[in-house]
Design a protein around this motif. Sequence first.
Motif, PDB file in Angstrom:
ATOM      1  N   LYS A 269       0.830  -1.208   0.000  1.00  0.00           N
ATOM      2  CA  LYS A 269       0.000   0.000   0.000  1.00  0.00           C
ATOM      3  C   LYS A 269       0.867   1.261   0.000  1.00  0.00           C
ATOM      4  O   LYS A 269       0.552   2.244  -0.690  1.00  0.00           O
ATOM      5  CB  LYS A 269      -0.931  -0.024   1.214  1.00  0.00           C
ATOM      6  CG  LYS A 269      -2.053   1.000   1.161  1.00  0.00           C
ATOM      7  CD  LYS A 269      -3.089   0.716   2.219  1.00  0.00           C
ATOM      8  CE  LYS A 269      -4.198   1.757   2.175  1.00  0.00           C
ATOM      9  NZ  LYS A 269      -5.261   1.476   3.162  1.00  0.00           N
ATOM     10  N   ILE A 270       1.957   1.255   0.772  1.00  0.00           N
ATOM     11  CA  ILE A 270       2.859   2.412   0.782  1.00  0.00           C
ATOM     12  C   ILE A 270       3.475   2.593  -0.598  1.00  0.00           C
ATOM     13  O   ILE A 270       3.530   3.712  -1.129  1.00  0.00           O
ATOM     14  CB  ILE A 270       3.952   2.247   1.853  1.00  0.00           C
ATOM     15  CG1 ILE A 270       3.358   2.362   3.263  1.00  0.00           C
ATOM     16  CG2 ILE A 270       5.046   3.298   1.668  1.00  0.00           C
ATOM     17  CD1 ILE A 270       4.343   2.058   4.377  1.00  0.00           C
ATOM     18  N   ALA A 271       3.964   1.517  -1.187  1.00  0.00           N
ATOM     19  CA  ALA A 271       4.594   1.612  -2.505  1.00  0.00           C
ATOM     20  C   ALA A 271       3.616   2.153  -3.545  1.00  0.00           C
ATOM     21  O   ALA A 271       3.991   2.982  -4.394  1.00  0.00           O
ATOM     22  CB  ALA A 271       5.133   0.247  -2.926  1.00  0.00           C
ATOM     23  N   ALA A 272       2.364   1.720  -3.476  1.00  0.00           N
ATOM     24  CA  ALA A 272       1.356   2.204  -4.426  1.00  0.00           C
ATOM     25  C   ALA A 272       1.110   3.696  -4.253  1.00  0.00           C
ATOM     26  O   ALA A 272       1.002   4.441  -5.235  1.00  0.00           O
ATOM     27  CB  ALA A 272       0.053   1.426  -4.251  1.00  0.00           C
ATOM     28  N   ALA A 273       1.035   4.168  -3.002  1.00  0.00           N
ATOM     29  CA  ALA A 273       0.801   5.593  -2.750  1.00  0.00           C
ATOM     30  C   ALA A 273       1.995   6.427  -3.186  1.00  0.00           C
ATOM     31  O   ALA A 273       1.834   7.509  -3.771  1.00  0.00           O
ATOM     32  CB  ALA A 273       0.513   5.820  -1.263  1.00  0.00           C
TER      33      ALA A 273
ATOM     34  N   LEU B 294       9.942  -3.123  -3.844  1.00  0.00           N
ATOM     35  CA  LEU B 294       8.814  -2.933  -4.760  1.00  0.00           C
ATOM     36  C   LEU B 294       9.036  -1.731  -5.665  1.00  0.00           C
ATOM     37  O   LEU B 294       8.735  -1.777  -6.863  1.00  0.00           O
ATOM     38  CB  LEU B 294       7.515  -2.746  -3.964  1.00  0.00           C
ATOM     39  CG  LEU B 294       6.986  -3.998  -3.243  1.00  0.00           C
ATOM     40  CD1 LEU B 294       5.926  -3.608  -2.224  1.00  0.00           C
ATOM     41  CD2 LEU B 294       6.423  -4.992  -4.243  1.00  0.00           C
ATOM     42  N   LEU B 295       9.555  -0.649  -5.102  1.00  0.00           N
ATOM     43  CA  LEU B 295       9.787   0.550  -5.906  1.00  0.00           C
ATOM     44  C   LEU B 295      10.935   0.351  -6.894  1.00  0.00           C
ATOM     45  O   LEU B 295      10.888   0.858  -8.020  1.00  0.00           O
ATOM     46  CB  LEU B 295      10.073   1.744  -4.999  1.00  0.00           C
ATOM     47  CG  LEU B 295       8.901   2.207  -4.121  1.00  0.00           C
ATOM     48  CD1 LEU B 295       9.347   3.293  -3.160  1.00  0.00           C
ATOM     49  CD2 LEU B 295       7.736   2.698  -4.965  1.00  0.00           C
ATOM     50  N   GLU B 296      11.930  -0.403  -6.481  1.00  0.00           N
ATOM     51  CA  GLU B 296      13.064  -0.656  -7.367  1.00  0.00           C
ATOM     52  C   GLU B 296      12.634  -1.513  -8.567  1.00  0.00           C
ATOM     53  O   GLU B 296      13.025  -1.252  -9.698  1.00  0.00           O
ATOM     54  CB  GLU B 296      14.180  -1.352  -6.590  1.00  0.00           C
ATOM     55  CG  GLU B 296      15.476  -1.509  -7.336  1.00  0.00           C
ATOM     56  CD  GLU B 296      16.167  -0.197  -7.617  1.00  0.00           C
ATOM     57  OE1 GLU B 296      16.932  -0.135  -8.602  1.00  0.00           O
ATOM     58  OE2 GLU B 296      15.952   0.769  -6.866  1.00  0.00           O
ATOM     59  N   THR B 297      11.824  -2.523  -8.315  1.00  0.00           N
ATOM     60  CA  THR B 297      11.412  -3.416  -9.394  1.00  0.00           C
ATOM     61  C   THR B 297      10.398  -2.770 -10.329  1.00  0.00           C
ATOM     62  O   THR B 297      10.189  -3.246 -11.442  1.00  0.00           O
ATOM     63  CB  THR B 297      10.814  -4.714  -8.828  1.00  0.00           C
ATOM     64  OG1 THR B 297       9.700  -4.393  -7.957  1.00  0.00           O
ATOM     65  CG2 THR B 297      11.846  -5.497  -8.039  1.00  0.00           C
ATOM     66  N   SER B 298       9.750  -1.681  -9.872  1.00  0.00           N
ATOM     67  CA  SER B 298       8.749  -1.029 -10.735  1.00  0.00           C
ATOM     68  C   SER B 298       9.350   0.056 -11.615  1.00  0.00           C
ATOM     69  O   SER B 298       8.649   0.689 -12.382  1.00  0.00           O
ATOM     70  CB  SER B 298       7.647  -0.416  -9.871  1.00  0.00           C
ATOM     71  OG  SER B 298       8.131   0.662  -9.097  1.00  0.00           O
TER      72      SER B 298
END
Length: 347
Positions: free
Chosen positions: A297-301, A342-346
């Motif tokens: 949820k944090i990564a999505a926000a 998650l942020l690195e892979t996106s």
Amino acid sequence: MARSVELGVDTFGDVTFDQDGHPLSQGEVLRNLVQQGVLADKVGLDFIGVGEHHRADFAVSAPEVVLAAIAGQTERIHLGSAVTVLSSDDPVRVYQRFATLDGLSGGRAEVILGRGSFTESFPLFGLPLERYEELFEEKLELFVELIKQGPVSWNGTVRSGLNEQHVYPHTESGTLRTWVGVGGSPESVVRTARHGLPLMLAIIGGSPVRFAPYVDLYHRALAQYGQPLQPVGIHSPGHIAETDEQAKDELWPHYAVMQQRIGRERGWPPMTREQFEESAGPDGALYVGSPETVAQKIAAAVRALQASRFDLKYSNGTLPHAALMSSIELYGTAVAPRVRELLETSK
């Protein structure tokens, strides 16, 4: 791995219950808060913010004093307010207190300035609520001059003017990192951009995605005023436990008490468990659940709002100290690395 986002915690020093359901003294809450800050540093979090209030259910009225106590027992975590109610304070004294904290902590101080969603400080310090906007606007203008650390010349209507006045202490970096906390007012977003300051979005209800237009407005306003690109941060409440159900069951009774207390003052209807569950869901403003759920949820926000900082308000009503410590530990050891992954892979 590159630290693509800063991850911090915020607290208002909520007066908590012990394990038997009895409220702690405000002194006990303050001592526990220092322990929470030390733990946040130990588990590798980037920031702890301590909010200012002047009422019985929050123990902190002088954040800088609490932050100085944390500074003396920590090594790397940045220390700031969440928020400092600049409207009812003196900008010179706010600057001096945080510059002093910066010196004591070796350059780790920050300040988040805001108008405040609670108004108790206005009658306490003899300030008229009808000048709510004017007080903040003028005092923010002065504060922007103060952090330049040169001779200050300023005139306004809310305090005496300054003429080539030096204000001490100076910070070793030459400035003081200063954010403006905004709750969703377009005028506040534009004001923050005009002064060229970082923007901290206080998202305590609804979907974080609905704040995307404010981020777009902020970026456009920065460009229009000829200001360099500045960071955007998110402040939202939450609680972390081993499982989603454990986290929600631990938080709900204490969060409900807080919502009902504040709601009585503001005319809100009592929150239901169904509303709580919805807010804790994928599109709500509560970051409640297991480390994986909260990290996703944090990564999505962060992606949706192009944010470079996320601060979790981990203290929520009467939730006990032991639960707060567990939440901080899970945030630092499990959630933070997963968010960065998650942020690195996106990318």
